[in-house]
Structures are given as C-alpha cells and as structure tokens.
Design a protein around this motif. Structure first.
Motif, short mmCIF file in Angstrom:
data_model
loop_
_atom_site.label_atom_id
_atom_site.label_comp_id
_atom_site.label_asym_id
_atom_site.label_seq_id
_atom_site.Cartn_x
_atom_site.Cartn_y
_atom_site.Cartn_z
N UNK A 57 40.72 53.66 29.32
CA UNK A 57 40.28 52.26 29.31
C UNK A 57 40.03 51.87 30.78
N UNK A 58 38.84 52.22 31.31
CA UNK A 58 38.63 52.07 32.76
C UNK A 58 38.57 50.64 33.24
N UNK A 59 38.20 49.67 32.38
CA UNK A 59 38.08 48.30 32.89
C UNK A 59 39.42 47.79 33.41
N UNK A 60 40.48 47.99 32.66
CA UNK A 60 41.81 47.59 33.14
C UNK A 60 42.43 48.70 33.99
N UNK A 61 42.05 49.96 33.73
CA UNK A 61 42.64 51.10 34.43
C UNK A 61 42.37 51.08 35.93
N UNK A 62 41.11 50.77 36.31
CA UNK A 62 40.81 50.71 37.75
C UNK A 62 41.65 49.63 38.43
N UNK B 66 31.00 52.70 37.74
CA UNK B 66 31.89 53.80 37.35
C UNK B 66 32.50 53.52 35.98
N UNK B 67 32.87 52.25 35.74
CA UNK B 67 33.43 51.87 34.43
C UNK B 67 32.41 52.13 33.32
N UNK B 68 31.16 51.73 33.56
CA UNK B 68 30.10 51.95 32.56
C UNK B 68 29.89 53.44 32.31
N UNK C 51 38.40 43.73 38.04
CA UNK C 51 38.81 44.62 36.96
C UNK C 51 39.75 43.91 35.99
N UNK C 52 40.72 43.16 36.53
CA UNK C 52 41.67 42.44 35.67
C UNK C 52 40.95 41.44 34.78
N UNK C 53 39.98 40.72 35.36
CA UNK C 53 39.24 39.72 34.57
C UNK C 53 38.34 40.41 33.55
N UNK C 54 37.75 41.54 33.96
CA UNK C 54 36.81 42.24 33.05
C UNK C 54 37.52 42.78 31.82
N UNK C 55 38.85 42.94 31.90
CA UNK C 55 39.59 43.37 30.71
C UNK C 55 39.55 42.29 29.64
N UNK C 56 39.38 41.03 30.05
CA UNK C 56 39.26 39.91 29.10
C UNK C 56 37.80 39.57 28.81
N UNK C 57 36.97 39.58 29.89
CA UNK C 57 35.55 39.25 29.78
C UNK C 57 34.75 40.36 30.43
N UNK C 58 34.21 41.33 29.64
CA UNK C 58 33.49 42.46 30.24
C UNK C 58 32.34 42.00 31.13
N UNK C 59 32.16 42.72 32.26
CA UNK C 59 31.11 42.35 33.22
C UNK C 59 29.73 42.72 32.67
N UNK C 60 29.63 43.93 32.07
CA UNK C 60 28.32 44.39 31.58
C UNK C 60 28.42 44.70 30.09
#
Lengths: 48, 158
Positions: free
Chosen positions: B86-91, A25-27, B149-158
């Motif tokens: 900003x969905x990475x931190x927003x979720x 969903x983020x992507x 999600x919190x970690x991905x705000x610092x290190x994106x997953x994809x």
C-alpha cells in the motif's frame, strides 16, 4: 546536498520535487500490482 | 472499536502537529532569526526556549510514530504499508520513521552538545550545531512528501 539544505527556499522546493517523485512512484507500484484485466479497466476509465 | 480507532488517530494527529509544528518553528522562525538577535539575548534562545522546544519536539516525534504504528496495526495494514504493498501510506510511514530516527539519534544528541546540555569539548559545539541544523532541514524537506502521503491515504492524489 548540503548546499540545498543550507537554503530554506531550496529545501522547500526539494520537498515538493520529492513529493512529485513519490506520487509517480506510488502510481507505478499500483500499476505493477494490477492484473491484466484490472489494468485494461483502469486504462479505459482513465481515457473516458 | 470505532471509538478506539478514533482515539488512536486523534492522538497520532495531535502528536504529529506538535512534532512538525516545532520542526517548522525551528526551520522557518528560530534558525533564520538567530543572526538578527543581539549576542546578549541569545542565551534566552539557547538556554531556555530551545531546550524546552526540543523536549516537546522529540516526544512529539516518538508518540506520532507510536500512535501511527498502533493505528496501522489495529487497521490491519501495517505490513502492507511497510512492504509498500500500500504505497500511498507506506511511503509516508517510511519517511516518518526516517525522520523520527533523525530526531532521536542525530538531532537530539547533537543539540545536547551544541546547547551545552551535556559536557563536551567546546570546539565540538559548532560542528554539532551544524549537524543538527542539516538534519533538521532534511526532516523539513522530507515532511513535505510525508504529509502528502499521509493525506493521500484518505484522498488519493491521482
């Protein structure tokens, strides 16, 4: 839903499933926010 | 400015570890252990350990949200996160808010009745204990994507 939550293992598995859904969903949201030129550059970078 | 942001983030992480640590203690240790504890020893959990753990649990939740929102506001991305620009931190932010709501408005009121902290009909206690357990499990489930999600705000997953 209560059946999943009553079982700790299923609860944890459901948490990881939600995580995968959230990543896609983020992507999808980031893709929808890109302009056409940004999208073309992003696609090119992903295909390198 | 940098020192202030560090302090807010540090307090956010400390409060978050307090909150999620106790949430996971309840779900991975206390709830599965209760059937194995002899009946005469159960009051030690219900009357002493659980009320104390619930104190740190609910205030950990409060200050995690408080410092998290303060950090997002000071960093200038609060509205972008809440509107999922900003969905990475927003979720993660939304999941954390839902979880904190569950703590203060569902789990804590139900536990007060289940543990006998407030006066209530004895017949109500099992139903309130089950409600608290199910919402605590819901929070355990949501904590997994929330932390990702919190970690991905610092290190994106994809």
């Amino acid at each position: 839903m209560a059946k999943i939550l009553e079982d700790l293992k299923l609860t944890v598995i459901a948490g990881f499933v939600l995580t995968v859904v959230m990543v896609f969903a983020t992507e999808a949201i980031y893709d929808s926010q890109m302009s056409a030129p940004e999208k073309a550059v992003s696609d090119m970078m992903n295909n390198m | 400015m940098e020192a202030e942001l560090f302090l807010i983030r540090y307090l956010h992480v400390l409060s978050g570890i307090m909150w999620i640590g106790i949430l996971w203690y309840f779900n991975f240790v206390q709830i599965p252990s209760m059937p194995k504890i002899p009946d005469e020893q159960k009051p030690a959990i219900g009357k002493v350990i659980a009320p104390e753990a619930l104190f740190w649990f609910r205030w950990g939740a409060f200050f995690t949200v408080f410092f998290g929102l303060a950090l997002a506001w000071r960093m200038g991305y609060l509205m972008d996160a809440l509107t999922l620009q900003q969905p990475n931190i927003g979720f993660g932010m939304w999941l954390g808010l839902i979880m904190a709501f569950n703590v203060w408005f569902v789990i804590w009121p139900a536990q007060k009745i289940a543990l006998g902290i407030v006066e209530a009909d004895a017949a109500l206690k099992p139903a309130m204990a089950r409600r608290a357990m199910l919402f605590s499990r819901t929070n355990t489930m949501l904590s997994i994507p929330m932390l990702a999600s919190m970690i991905s705000a610092q290190n994106p997953i994809m």
